[in-house]
Design an enzyme around this catalytic site. Structure first.
Site, PDB file in Angstrom:
ATOM      1  N   GLY A 101       0.845  -1.191   0.000  1.00 16.62           N
ATOM      2  CA  GLY A 101       0.000   0.000   0.000  1.00 16.62           C
ATOM      3  C   GLY A 101       0.873   1.232   0.000  1.00 16.62           C
ATOM      4  O   GLY A 101       0.704   2.150  -0.812  1.00 16.62           O
ATOM      5  N   GLU A 125       1.935   5.801   7.652  1.00 15.42           N
ATOM      6  CA  GLU A 125       3.334   5.978   7.244  1.00 15.42           C
ATOM      7  C   GLU A 125       4.004   7.113   8.019  1.00 15.42           C
ATOM      8  O   GLU A 125       5.170   7.020   8.394  1.00 15.42           O
ATOM      9  CB  GLU A 125       3.447   6.215   5.733  1.00 15.42           C
ATOM     10  CG  GLU A 125       2.807   5.129   4.847  1.00 15.42           C
ATOM     11  CD  GLU A 125       3.156   3.704   5.229  1.00 15.42           C
ATOM     12  OE1 GLU A 125       4.233   3.478   5.809  1.00 15.42           O
ATOM     13  OE2 GLU A 125       2.327   2.811   4.946  1.00 15.42           O
TER      14      GLU A 125
END
Ligand code: BES
Ligand code: ZN
Length: 831
Positions: A255, A292
């Protein structure tokens, strides 16, 4: 010990090759006559070892591609001290989405353009430059990238210098990185545009993308600014790089990836138009960005010593992303969505093939195998359980203490428990060790015993096997009696726990707030008290777990299918998206097991349940409606059309889909519904819309919906496209997996995968192979199950061996469920 790498890279995008040199500053600790480092599928043609004025001759350069190592034989001993190792190498930009690889897109004129980009985690930095590719060998990286004129290059640090070489190429130098692990290095080269910068407390944030997609960057910029500010505040530490680029890569196996300062993403989870997207798609972007960016501190600044600790890295980022998104969009009720995702971890962790969260890692395959549901979701869930039990602020203070102490360093898992224990004085290490080193989780039984409540625990296993594992179980218990309410925080030990009743007739909610990683089994009396007043005494997430636990009891053979039907029949008043998803999920399994008259009976049950709920919302979205209401409407329309085979819903869906515009949530539902009974002509339209999609989400929506078509010819088209240039290799494994769940043609799809197994191994990214087979658990026909089992007796997926075993066990469970409950369902739904 390496302390810095000065790396120069010159990719030739058209030729698909690169050349490089790396100058490593290292410390020799004991005198050596050979030097061993990691290198994989690189040609190393030059090696020099020097120290001030001394040079030790490198007599031989040996590469071992199986061991992924490079050995340099030295002509004499290199003495302890500071040395420079210069290596010259070259390699190919591979198409397998790892190391330094090749991604492509079509430009305005339809010409193919190449992007050279990197993905290293866990062990592929060694495919791009020779290095000591282990997370605790942190070093500073200084990059210089040489590109053709007109191309852009980004890397971890900001650009600090640029010069034009004699041959016209441009040499770009980047600022040094912080001291960090090699798996976090990154660079991207190609004809790229950047949007922004937006400012987050002095840090410039950009979205980097292929030309022409600048209008899809606003939402990602907004989420990034929010997340970066929110994390800097939560952690109490400034962001550790000088800039942040979020880079959308047209071909990407994962992803997203948390490279410091240069985070890479699939386009689908970065580039989005809010006006054309569903809540789920927007959440996908916000959550991925938050995940992230959470890593920039937890993972990047402080890193696990070794890959057995990767679970904490990923679990923590998963947990933190929820906190940040909850602050960004409280109306999304993200913790309820988290509970819904957690079900998948509860399901895997009730298999005999499950594993403890923290697990030994020796080889690169073992490291790859760690990126699974247990790491992300069970790991995230046990952190949430701990946070709720300790209290959010005390938990945060422990995190600050941990990060402050270990910045730029590496840790073991217990370093975090120690920090939290020092902060709070609670027995964090003892509690958490049980949850991370033992497989499985308990079902908590709650019983009335006079004026007391009695809690006991037993491991929840689908197989029904006896198992005496116990856990210290943090649990919140709420009691409601009249207008009085009480919340208790308890720890259930091996021999159980007891609690006073607030009143003899109190309604008791064990696992209040649904933050513990357990299932709950009430005695009949306690259960009837909460079921009767479900919407009154239970919050949505508690109702979700009530339905989900009821479903799990059916799957485990501890409750009848009829009991589930009766429960949901009484929940027609429900207005929460996730509760509806739990209800419809169970009914969807029933639908797979029935045919003919009984299937019609189920459809009519579904219509009676769903129509009134949709009636309350109305078919048309109202102005200014909450996102979750829009999402619920979409879900209800889709289920009414597909599961309920409701002619009105089907006709409505067809109109919406043909029109192709309208409210995104309804459009998405319509795209699924029309595909489910689509014909050849519909298929052509879907394929055109997939190819001509204006956004990555639309592209994905149409592509994946094709897996639902009922016609064999259409599914054959999907299969052929999956192994051609028509479908990107980042998507094809998942398209095939989805097609495996096709009610009519699942077995055909499986046979296609099995027949082409070797070809698919070469074609797809190694980390996507497990995704390719993720659909097998829906194959509940006994003959097909036998075929799949036989196939995997002679084939393995070494990089995800355990996940494969779990997939097979789930498939067997589904087959057993089908066999067990079909007679009962036939009885229940016969006209
Ligand atoms: N570090 C991972 C990316 C990764 C995954 C590397 C698997 C190697 C193997 C990244 O932080 C991550 O977790 N990405 C997730 C998305 C996230 C929103 C859960 C992913 O790629 O699925
Ligand atoms: Zn992650």
């Amino acid at each position: 010990m390496p302390s810095r790498y000065d790396l120069t890279l010159a990719p030739d995008l058209d030729a698909g090759t690169f050349e490089g040199t790396v100058d490593v500053t290292l410390e020799v600790i004991e005198s050596v006559t050979e030097i061993v480092l990691n290198s994989h599928e690189l040609e190393v043609d030059e090696a020099r070892l020097t120290s001030d004025d001394v040079e030790v001759e490198v007599t031989k350069i040996r590469t071992d591609d199986d061991a992924e190592r490079l050995t340099l034989d030295l002509g004499s001993e290199a003495e302890p001290g500071s040395w420079k190792l210069l290596l010259g190498f070259h390699g190919r930009l591979n198409p397998r989405l790892t190391g330094f690889y090749r991604s492509t897109y079509a430009d305005d004129e339809g010409a193919t353009r190449v992007v050279g980009t990197t993905h290293f985690e866990p062990t592929d930095a060694r495919r791009a430059f020779p290095c000591w590719d282990e997370p605790d060998l942190k070093a500073v990286l200084g990059f210089t990238i040489v590109v053709d004129e007109g191309l852009t290059a980004v890397s971890n640090g900001p650009e600090i210098e640029r010069a034009t070489l004699d041959d016209g190429r441009v040499q770009i130098r980047f600022a040094d990185t912080m001291k960090m692990s090699t798996y976090l290095a990154a660079w991207v080269v190609g004809k790229l545009d950047a949007s922004g910068p937006a400012d987050a407390g002095g840090v410039p944030i950009r979205i980097v993308h292929v030309p022409g997609k600048g209008d899809l960057t606003g939402f990602a910029l907004e989420s990034s600014v929010h997340s970066l500010n929110w994390f800097a505040d939560y952690y109490g530490i400034p962001y550790p790089e000088a800039k942040l680029d979020n880079v959308a890569i047209p071909d990407f196996a994962q992803g997203a990836m948390e490279n410091v300062g240069c985070v890479t993403y699939r386009e689908q989870v970065l580039l989005i138009d809010p006006a054309r997207s569903t809540q789920e798609e927007l959440l996908g972007v916000a959550e991925t960005v938050a995940h992230e960016l959470a890593h920039m501190w937890f993972g990047d600044l402080v890193t696990m010593r070794w890959w057995n600790g990767i679970w904490l890295n990923e679990a923590f980022a998963t947990f933190m992303s929820m906190l940040a998104v909850d602050d960004f969009r409280p109306d999304w009720e993200i913790w309820n969505e988290f509970a819904r995702g957690r079900t998948n971890a509860l399901e895997v962790d009730s298999l005999t093939t499950t594993r403890p969260i923290e697990y030994e890692v020796r080889s690169p395959d073992d490291a790859s195998g760690m990126f699974d549901t247990l790491t992300y979701v069970k790991g995230g869930a046990v952190l949430r359980m701990l946070e709720q039990w300790l209290g959010a602020e005390r938990f945060r203070d422990g995190i600050r203490r941990y990060l402050g102490k270990h910045a730029y360093g590496n840790t073991e898992t217990h370093d975090l428990w120690d920090a939290l224990e020092e902060e709070t004085g609670d027995p964090v290490r003892r509690v958490m060790d049980a949850w991370i080193f033992q497989r499985g989780y308990p079902a908590i039984s709650v019983e009335l015993d006079g004026d007391r409540l009695r809690f006991s625990q037993r491991r929840f296993l689908l197989s029904g096997d006896e198992d005496d594992t116990t856990w210290p179980v943090p649990l919140m218990v709420r009691q409601v009696a009249g207008d009085r309410e009480r919340l208790d925080r308890i720890l259930i030990e091996a021999d159980g726990a007891e609690l006073d009743m607030l009143a003899p007739d109190a309604a008791v909610v064990a696992n209040a707030g649904a933050s513990s990683f357990v299932r709950v089994v009430y005695d009949d009396e306690l259960r009837s008290r909460i079921v009767a007043r479900a919407t009154e005494v239970l919050s949505p997430v508690e109702r979700y777990t009530l339905v989900d636990d009821a479903w799990a009891a059916v799957v485990a053979g501890r409750a009848s299918a009829a009991s589930f039907v009766d429960l949901v029949a009484g929940l027609g008043e429900e207005d929460d998206l996730r509760v509806w998803q739990a209800i419809l999920g169970g009914l969807g399994w029933f639908d797979r097991f029935l045919e003919g008259e009984e299937r019609e009976g189920l459809r009519s049950f579904v219509r009676d349940l769903v129509r009134p709920a949709l009636g309350r919302l109305g078919w048309e979205p109202a102005e200014g409606e909450p996102d979750l209401t829009r999402a619920l409407r979409g879900q209800l329309v889709q289920s009414l059309a597909i599961l309920g085979a409701d002619p009105e819903a089907q006709a409505h869906a067809r109109e919406l889909e043909l029109d192709g515009g309208g409210e995104p949530q309804l459009l998405q539902a319509a795209v699924e519904a029309v595909a489910a009974d689509g014909n050849a002509e519909d298929f052509e339209r879907y394929w055109q819309r997939y190819k001509g999609a204006a956004t990555p989400q639309e592209e994905e929506r149409y592509l994946f919906a094709t897996a639902r078509f009922p016609g064999e010819a259409e599914i054959r088209r999907v299969l052929d496209a999956s192994v051609s240039d028509e479908v990107r290799t980042q998507d094809a494994p998942y398209l095939l997996a989805r097609s495996t769940t096709n009610r009519q043609h699942g077995p055909t799809v499986w046979r296609f995968i099995a027949e082409r197994w070797d070809e698919l191994q070469d074609r797809f990214a190694s980390s996507n192979i497990i995704g390719l087979v993720s659909g097998i658990r829906y194959l509940s026909d006994p003959d097909v199950v036998g075929e799949v089992e036989a196939f995997f007796e002679t084939h393995d997926i070494p990089q995800n061996h355990l996940m494969l075993q779990q997939g097979l066990e789930r498939m067997r469970q589904a087959a057993a469920l089908r066999q067990r409950i079909t007679p009962e369902l036939v009885e229940r739904f016969r006209a």
